[in-house]
Design a protein around this motif. Sequence first.
Motif, PDB file in Angstrom:
ATOM      1  N   UNK A   3       0.876  -1.163   0.000  1.00  0.00           N
ATOM      2  CA  UNK A   3       0.000   0.000   0.000  1.00  0.00           C
ATOM      3  C   UNK A   3       0.914   1.214   0.000  1.00  0.00           C
ATOM      4  N   UNK A   4       0.790   2.053  -1.026  1.00  0.00           N
ATOM      5  CA  UNK A   4       1.628   3.242  -1.135  1.00  0.00           C
ATOM      6  C   UNK A   4       0.757   4.467  -1.377  1.00  0.00           C
ATOM      7  N   UNK A   5       0.979   5.489  -0.585  1.00  0.00           N
ATOM      8  CA  UNK A   5       0.358   6.792  -0.789  1.00  0.00           C
ATOM      9  C   UNK A   5       1.519   7.735  -1.052  1.00  0.00           C
ATOM     10  N   UNK A   6       1.566   8.259  -2.268  1.00  0.00           N
ATOM     11  CA  UNK A   6       2.763   8.989  -2.683  1.00  0.00           C
ATOM     12  C   UNK A   6       2.421  10.203  -3.517  1.00  0.00           C
ATOM     13  N   UNK A   7       3.317  11.176  -3.462  1.00  0.00           N
ATOM     14  CA  UNK A   7       3.129  12.383  -4.257  1.00  0.00           C
ATOM     15  C   UNK A   7       3.629  12.193  -5.684  1.00  0.00           C
ATOM     16  N   UNK A   8       4.710  11.485  -5.838  1.00  0.00           N
ATOM     17  CA  UNK A   8       5.332  11.334  -7.142  1.00  0.00           C
ATOM     18  C   UNK A   8       4.606  10.359  -8.050  1.00  0.00           C
ATOM     19  N   UNK A   9       4.915  10.433  -9.338  1.00  0.00           N
ATOM     20  CA  UNK A   9       4.278   9.540 -10.316  1.00  0.00           C
ATOM     21  C   UNK A   9       4.754   8.102 -10.152  1.00  0.00           C
ATOM     22  N   UNK A  31      -5.623  -5.756 -12.867  1.00  0.00           N
ATOM     23  CA  UNK A  31      -5.134  -4.427 -12.495  1.00  0.00           C
ATOM     24  C   UNK A  31      -6.048  -3.359 -13.062  1.00  0.00           C
ATOM     25  N   UNK A  32      -6.046  -2.241 -12.376  1.00  0.00           N
ATOM     26  CA  UNK A  32      -6.796  -1.068 -12.805  1.00  0.00           C
ATOM     27  C   UNK A  32      -5.948   0.148 -12.494  1.00  0.00           C
ATOM     28  N   UNK A  33      -5.854   1.045 -13.447  1.00  0.00           N
ATOM     29  CA  UNK A  33      -5.158   2.306 -13.234  1.00  0.00           C
ATOM     30  C   UNK A  33      -6.137   3.436 -13.510  1.00  0.00           C
ATOM     31  N   UNK A  34      -6.344   4.278 -12.524  1.00  0.00           N
ATOM     32  CA  UNK A  34      -7.220   5.439 -12.675  1.00  0.00           C
ATOM     33  C   UNK A  34      -6.412   6.628 -13.174  1.00  0.00           C
ATOM     34  N   UNK A  35      -6.998   7.377 -14.085  1.00  0.00           N
ATOM     35  CA  UNK A  35      -6.349   8.519 -14.730  1.00  0.00           C
ATOM     36  C   UNK A  35      -7.168   9.780 -14.421  1.00  0.00           C
ATOM     37  N   UNK A  83      -0.830  17.921  -6.595  1.00  0.00           N
ATOM     38  CA  UNK A  83      -1.430  18.495  -7.803  1.00  0.00           C
ATOM     39  C   UNK A  83      -1.158  17.568  -8.982  1.00  0.00           C
ATOM     40  N   UNK A  84      -2.223  17.039  -9.572  1.00  0.00           N
ATOM     41  CA  UNK A  84      -2.107  16.083 -10.673  1.00  0.00           C
ATOM     42  C   UNK A  84      -2.768  16.641 -11.926  1.00  0.00           C
ATOM     43  N   UNK A  88      -2.754  12.242 -16.039  1.00  0.00           N
ATOM     44  CA  UNK A  88      -1.784  11.566 -15.173  1.00  0.00           C
ATOM     45  C   UNK A  88      -2.451  10.430 -14.396  1.00  0.00           C
ATOM     46  N   UNK A  89      -1.720   9.325 -14.156  1.00  0.00           N
ATOM     47  CA  UNK A  89      -2.254   8.274 -13.285  1.00  0.00           C
ATOM     48  C   UNK A  89      -2.448   8.820 -11.870  1.00  0.00           C
ATOM     49  N   UNK A  90      -3.602   8.493 -11.301  1.00  0.00           N
ATOM     50  CA  UNK A  90      -3.923   8.937  -9.950  1.00  0.00           C
ATOM     51  C   UNK A  90      -3.860   7.778  -8.959  1.00  0.00           C
ATOM     52  N   UNK A  91      -4.208   6.570  -9.413  1.00  0.00           N
ATOM     53  CA  UNK A  91      -4.188   5.414  -8.524  1.00  0.00           C
ATOM     54  C   UNK A  91      -4.071   4.132  -9.332  1.00  0.00           C
TER      55      UNK A  91
END
Length: 146
Positions: A3-9, A31-35, A83-84, A88-91
């Motif tokens: 589990x990672x909560x991060x600012x960077x991409x 897998x799922x990537x939210x944009x 700020x995204x 950009x990928x968000x999650x």
Amino acid sequence: MKVAVQEGPFDAGAELDAFSHGRQQVGAVVSFTGIVRDRDGGLVRMEIEHYPGMTEKAIGEIAEAARARWDLADLLVIHRYGALPVGQPIMMVATAAAHRRAAFEAAEYLMDYLKSRAPFWKKEVTQTGAHWVEATPEDEDALSRW
């Protein structure tokens, strides 16, 4: 479990490759990537805030609940803050299981939780101003099936 909560991409492809690598007893990886998306043509960026420590704990608890509910070999949750810009990928969520149903259902469960209940505060900044984003009725309905 990661589990990672991060600012960077993050690189979703690299994360998925690392997550999937060497799994010989797994029959399914989902897998799922939210944009960050611009629905109305005016979004400049999404700003996401959270309380460090509290957010990771809350996501970790729901990840453990998913592991208890489905027979998962592993799971991955990455969520960004800051700020995204649009596009950009968000999650990202990934689940690994012996069978696809468990992998799909656990991934959907995690995504629904992240969308509606994870302790993040999201603000959409547009060309004409900014407003806080609230969970939609559809988001709330998605949670009701779990």
